[in-house]
Design a protein around this motif. Structure first.
Motif, mmCIF file in Angstrom:
data_model
loop_
_atom_site.group_PDB
_atom_site.id
_atom_site.type_symbol
_atom_site.label_atom_id
_atom_site.label_comp_id
_atom_site.label_asym_id
_atom_site.label_seq_id
_atom_site.Cartn_x
_atom_site.Cartn_y
_atom_site.Cartn_z
ATOM 1 N N GLY A 237 -6.655 -1.234 17.973
ATOM 2 C CA GLY A 237 -5.196 -1.292 17.996
ATOM 3 C C GLY A 237 -4.724 -2.483 17.193
ATOM 4 O O GLY A 237 -5.092 -3.615 17.484
ATOM 5 N N THR A 238 -3.954 -2.200 16.165
ATOM 6 C CA THR A 238 -3.495 -3.283 15.303
ATOM 7 C C THR A 238 -2.018 -3.552 15.552
ATOM 8 O O THR A 238 -1.210 -2.638 15.534
ATOM 9 C CB THR A 238 -3.701 -2.905 13.827
ATOM 10 O OG1 THR A 238 -5.013 -2.388 13.683
ATOM 11 C CG2 THR A 238 -3.530 -4.114 12.929
ATOM 12 N N ASP B 224 -8.000 7.434 12.599
ATOM 13 C CA ASP B 224 -9.414 7.354 12.999
ATOM 14 C C ASP B 224 -9.686 6.052 13.742
ATOM 15 O O ASP B 224 -10.339 6.035 14.781
ATOM 16 C CB ASP B 224 -10.320 7.398 11.755
ATOM 17 C CG ASP B 224 -10.397 8.784 11.151
ATOM 18 O OD1 ASP B 224 -9.831 9.712 11.757
ATOM 19 O OD2 ASP B 224 -11.016 8.936 10.077
ATOM 20 N N ALA B 225 -9.188 4.957 13.149
ATOM 21 C CA ALA B 225 -9.445 3.636 13.734
ATOM 22 C C ALA B 225 -8.815 3.544 15.109
ATOM 23 O O ALA B 225 -9.419 3.033 16.051
ATOM 24 C CB ALA B 225 -8.888 2.549 12.820
ATOM 25 N N SER B 226 -7.594 4.066 15.210
ATOM 26 C CA SER B 226 -6.894 4.005 16.476
ATOM 27 C C SER B 226 -7.617 4.837 17.535
ATOM 28 O O SER B 226 -7.731 4.430 18.694
ATOM 29 C CB SER B 226 -5.459 4.473 16.222
ATOM 30 O OG SER B 226 -4.894 4.938 17.372
ATOM 31 N N ALA B 227 -8.160 5.995 17.115
ATOM 32 C CA ALA B 227 -8.905 6.840 18.053
ATOM 33 C C ALA B 227 -10.177 6.146 18.512
ATOM 34 O O ALA B 227 -10.662 6.378 19.618
ATOM 35 C CB ALA B 227 -9.229 8.176 17.407
ATOM 36 N N ALA B 228 -10.740 5.273 17.666
ATOM 37 C CA ALA B 228 -11.964 4.560 18.024
ATOM 38 C C ALA B 228 -11.661 3.320 18.853
ATOM 39 O O ALA B 228 -12.564 2.557 19.180
ATOM 40 C CB ALA B 228 -12.723 4.174 16.761
ATOM 41 N N GLY B 229 -10.382 3.106 19.182
ATOM 42 C CA GLY B 229 -10.032 2.000 20.061
ATOM 43 C C GLY B 229 -9.628 0.728 19.356
ATOM 44 O O GLY B 229 -9.637 -0.344 19.950
ATOM 45 N N VAL C 42 -10.197 -2.980 20.862
ATOM 46 C CA VAL C 42 -10.136 -4.158 20.008
ATOM 47 C C VAL C 42 -8.674 -4.318 19.620
ATOM 48 O O VAL C 42 -8.068 -3.411 19.077
ATOM 49 C CB VAL C 42 -10.969 -3.984 18.726
ATOM 50 C CG1 VAL C 42 -10.857 -5.232 17.855
ATOM 51 C CG2 VAL C 42 -12.405 -3.690 19.064
ATOM 52 N N LEU C 43 -8.126 -5.463 19.941
ATOM 53 C CA LEU C 43 -6.720 -5.693 19.651
ATOM 54 C C LEU C 43 -6.637 -6.659 18.473
ATOM 55 O O LEU C 43 -7.093 -7.800 18.573
ATOM 56 C CB LEU C 43 -6.062 -6.297 20.893
ATOM 57 C CG LEU C 43 -4.556 -6.406 20.912
ATOM 58 C CD1 LEU C 43 -3.905 -5.036 20.826
ATOM 59 C CD2 LEU C 43 -4.132 -7.097 22.202
ATOM 60 N N ILE C 44 -6.125 -6.185 17.364
ATOM 61 C CA ILE C 44 -6.000 -7.062 16.197
ATOM 62 C C ILE C 44 -4.573 -7.578 16.141
ATOM 63 O O ILE C 44 -3.621 -6.802 16.028
ATOM 64 C CB ILE C 44 -6.338 -6.301 14.897
ATOM 65 C CG1 ILE C 44 -7.749 -5.733 14.972
ATOM 66 C CG2 ILE C 44 -6.190 -7.218 13.702
ATOM 67 C CD1 ILE C 44 -8.143 -4.901 13.775
ATOM 68 N N LEU C 45 -4.418 -8.879 16.262
ATOM 69 C CA LEU C 45 -3.077 -9.481 16.240
ATOM 70 C C LEU C 45 -2.911 -10.220 14.921
ATOM 71 O O LEU C 45 -3.595 -11.213 14.654
ATOM 72 C CB LEU C 45 -2.909 -10.440 17.410
ATOM 73 C CG LEU C 45 -3.182 -9.840 18.790
ATOM 74 C CD1 LEU C 45 -3.068 -10.909 19.873
ATOM 75 C CD2 LEU C 45 -2.231 -8.698 19.077
ATOM 76 N N ASP C 46 -2.015 -9.727 14.102
ATOM 77 C CA ASP C 46 -1.837 -10.294 12.774
ATOM 78 C C ASP C 46 -0.774 -11.393 12.811
ATOM 79 O O ASP C 46 0.416 -11.108 12.843
ATOM 80 C CB ASP C 46 -1.420 -9.168 11.814
ATOM 81 C CG ASP C 46 -1.330 -9.653 10.382
ATOM 82 O OD1 ASP C 46 -1.763 -10.788 10.118
ATOM 83 O OD2 ASP C 46 -0.820 -8.895 9.540
ATOM 84 N N GLU C 47 -1.221 -12.621 12.843
ATOM 85 C CA GLU C 47 -0.337 -13.793 12.893
ATOM 86 C C GLU C 47 0.800 -13.615 13.904
ATOM 87 O O GLU C 47 1.972 -13.671 13.543
ATOM 88 C CB GLU C 47 0.222 -14.080 11.501
ATOM 89 C CG GLU C 47 -0.887 -14.191 10.488
ATOM 90 C CD GLU C 47 -0.523 -15.075 9.307
ATOM 91 O OE1 GLU C 47 0.511 -15.762 9.380
ATOM 92 O OE2 GLU C 47 -1.287 -15.082 8.342
ATOM 93 N N PRO C 48 0.445 -13.408 15.157
ATOM 94 C CA PRO C 48 1.497 -13.130 16.155
ATOM 95 C C PRO C 48 2.374 -14.340 16.437
ATOM 96 O O PRO C 48 3.460 -14.181 16.981
ATOM 97 C CB PRO C 48 0.708 -12.733 17.398
ATOM 98 C CG PRO C 48 -0.609 -13.408 17.237
ATOM 99 C CD PRO C 48 -0.885 -13.451 15.765
#
Lengths: 256, 393
Positions: free
Chosen positions: A83-84, A76-81, A164-170
């Motif tokens: 991206g994690t 669902d989240a990915s479809a709403a744009g 929305v691009l969520i970058l987890d401690e990249p």
């Protein structure tokens, strides 16, 4: 200021008796890097997992472009744009860059055959856009450096529609030079102007280098937030330490 | 660009270097060595008209099940029940052909016996796969359980229905049933016809004594001509065709389709695959069904070729299948392997298994010594390839 693409209002997440998030507010604007800072256990991971649809909030609301949304699954989240890009990047080492790029979302021609040439081209172009000229998209991901893998994962998220691009401690677990490479990549994505970036980090220098807006978490609550102009270095250091005055900490250390 | 220089640390490769880096190269070299060695040691007999047919027969048998085992291994799982599945499928078909369809539904045609058996084995494959993916248990232990379970079931069913653990003397269905013929009959007759045609031209005008000397017989055998100067061999076993179909299908799926990408992704890192939307469990269950299908094809070709079956059929075949997959370059840990490599592996192992028939001086048990050695060598070679591909990680 434009409308935030993603807005979080008073988000609460409880795991049984444990309150992981105790009412968090967050606004993320397109074309901005929103640095999410906080110590271990501050609730960063819970927050992004809630945004990514892995956890469902106990209370509070997430809005996308002003509309309330409820994510029941990561899909669902990915479809709403949303991206994690998690720390492990969800890449397969033995497979080629292209096969990783399109993993699970392959381009198919007639009879389910892969459009390999087209896929190679897209993978190459998408990575070039954010800074890596990758000569051979058929090479295995295992041969890439950590920074290049990060870029691949980011390019993939963007290509498949992340707003929305969520970058987890990249930048953690990378060498100095590669950390800078990832920061450059973040800047390039920001320069597109249409993508909002949530950048999770421990590192105040990195967040200072690329961040437009900051939110500091401690023990599940927002202890400070503001734009890069509003928050000076001293304030930042204080908030990074979970709100304790640096001076107090020095005294405490000296007393031992 | 800083990252540009890093990408360039990988050398540009010539096509020869690329060829050497292919996963099949090790098994290819071993195969060529074996072919040459066998041709010399058997004085060419291994590749005369009948020798080739017999070699291809065992290569196809091994190849059919090894292809199933390899596809499953690429997806990161094992199936130790292949051999028992062969026994089970053979039992099921033979008993139906001899004693009629279950529940008194009348006599079984070869087609009905095959289809009902296939439905059962595919269901079993689905069941085994579902247990593995749902429980998260190691496929090694789950399929080991089915190795015993299916072998026991096969024996019990034989004794209960047939009072003996073998069925023999079934009518030769190939003669009347096209379906039995495409499983147990002969294929590619044109190949041997052409061979004979060339042979006839080669001996044109030669005079032969009434009692042919040994060398002449050998020479004629290499020309597909028998002692009475007629055509000797008329075609390959039908399993050769099935092997080619299954191998071509496996190659196509692995290298050219979305499903192939999913199979590799599942075996490499299933969490990463899942995070990208690959239906990991469905892929695995499907491949367990595919190994069951391969085992059924193996059994069907055997039953309709020999018109017999017994409870011990397929014994140890699961281990041969896995060994061939590894010799063919499939990684034990999943995520890597190729159909072409498995074909090379099947040729190598099949030729050595058969070598004793062409070189009677050697003890047949050397085959297992060879297989053990080459398996160990292959595991080391595969590990080296894996490290090279992943840059030593």
């Amino acid at each position: 200021m434009a409308e935030p693409y993603l807005r979080v209002e008073n988000l609460v997440k409880q795991f049984g008796p444990f309150t992981a998030l105790g009412g968090v507010d967050l606004e993320v604007y397109p074309g901005e890097v929103h640095a999410l800072l906080g110590d271990n256990g501050a609730g960063k991971s819970t927050l992004i997992k809630t945004l990514a649809g892995v956890h469902q909030p106990t209370s509070g609301q997430i809005y996308i472009e002003g509309k309330p949304v409820n994510f029941r699954s990561p899909r669902d989240a990915s479809a709403a744009g949303i991206g994690t890009v998690y720390q492990d990047l969800a890449l397969n080492q033995l497979m080629s860059v292209t096969r990783n790029f399109f993993m699970g979302r392959e381009l198919k021609g007639p009879m389910g055959t892969l459009k390999m040439d087209e896929m190679n081209e897209i993978a190459h172009d998408e990575m070039l856009k954010i800074g890596i000229d990758f000569s051979d998209p058929t090479q295995a991901v295992g041969t890439m450096s950590g920074g290049q893998r990060q870029t691949l994962a980011i390019a993939r998220a963007i290509h498949f529609g992340a707003k929305v691009l969520i970058l987890d401690e990249p930048t953690s677990a990378l060498g100095q030079k590669q950390q800078m490479g990832v920061l450059k990549t973040i800047k390039r994505v920001r320069a597109r102007g249409d993508i909002a970036i949530i950048f999770i980090t421990h590192n105040e220098i990195h967040s200072r280098l690329v961040g437009d807006r900051y939110t500091f978490l401690a023990l599940g609550k927002v202890i400070g937030a503001g734009t890069s102009q509003e928050i000076n270095n001293e304030e930042m250091r204080r908030l990074m330490a979970g709100g304790a005055e640096m001076g107090d900490l020095e005294k405490e250390l000296a007393a031992i | 660009m800083a990252d540009r220089s890093e990408a360039d640390r990988l050398k540009e490769e010539t096509w020869i270097q690329r060829l050497i880096r292919r996963p099949e190269i090790g098994s290819f070299i071993v195969m060529v060595v074996i072919i040459v060695a066998l041709a010399i040691a058997s004085d060419g007999k291994a590749f005369n008209a009948l020798g080739l047919k017999n070699n291809i027969k065992i290569i196809a048998q091994y190849g059919i099940i090894a292809m199933g085992a390899a596809m499953l291994m690429i997806a990161g799982e094992f199936d130790l029940s292949i051999g028992s599945m062969i026994g089970f499928a053979g039992m099921s078909m033979a008993l139906m052909l001899k004693w009629g369809l279950p529940f008194g539904l009348g006599e079984a045609t070869p087609f009905m016996a095959f289809i009902i058996t296939l439905a059962m084995t595919l269901t079993l494959g689905w069941f085994i796969g579902t247990i593995v993916v749902r429980s998260g248990l190691s496929s090694f232990i789950v399929t080991l359980a089915f190795l015993f379970f299916l072998r026991g079931t096969t024996e019990v069913a034989f004794r209960l229905i047939n009072q003996s653990t073998q069925v023999s003397g079934l009518p030769d269905y190939k003669e009347n049933s096209w379906f039995a013929n495409i499983l147990g009959g002969e294929v590619f007759g044109w190949f041997y016809d052409a061979w004979y045609w060339i042979g006839q031209r080669a001996i044109d005008g030669m005079e032969f004594p009434a009692r042919l000397p040994g060398e002449t017989i050998n020479m004629l055998a290499a020309l597909n001509i028998n002692r009475r100067l007629e055509q000797w061999v008329t075609g390959f076993d039908a399993r050769f065709m099935w092997f080619l179909i299954i191998a071509a299908g496996a190659y196509f799926i692995l290298s050219r389709t979305q499903l192939g990408n999913w199979i590799y992704a599942t075996g490499d890192d299933k969490e990463a695959a899942r995070a990208n939307g690959v239906p990991v469990n469905r892929v695995k269950v499907g491949l367990f069904m595919f190994t069951a299908f391969c085992a059924t094809m193996f059994a069907a070709c055997q039953v309709f070729d020999t018109n017999t079956s017994d409870a011990a059929k397929g014994n140890l075949m699961e281990l041969f299948a896995i060994a061939i997959a590894v010799v063919g370059g499939t990684l034990m840990t999943g995520g890597f392997g190729s159909a072409i490599g498995v074909v090379f592996g099947a040729i190598t192992v099949g030729l050595v298994a058969n070598a004793v028939f062409f070189i009677p001086e050697i003890d047949g048990a050397w085959f297992r010594v060879f297989l053990g050695s080459i398996l160990l060598a292959a595991v080391f070679a595969n590990e080296r390839i894996r490290k090279r591909i992943t840059g030593g990680i």
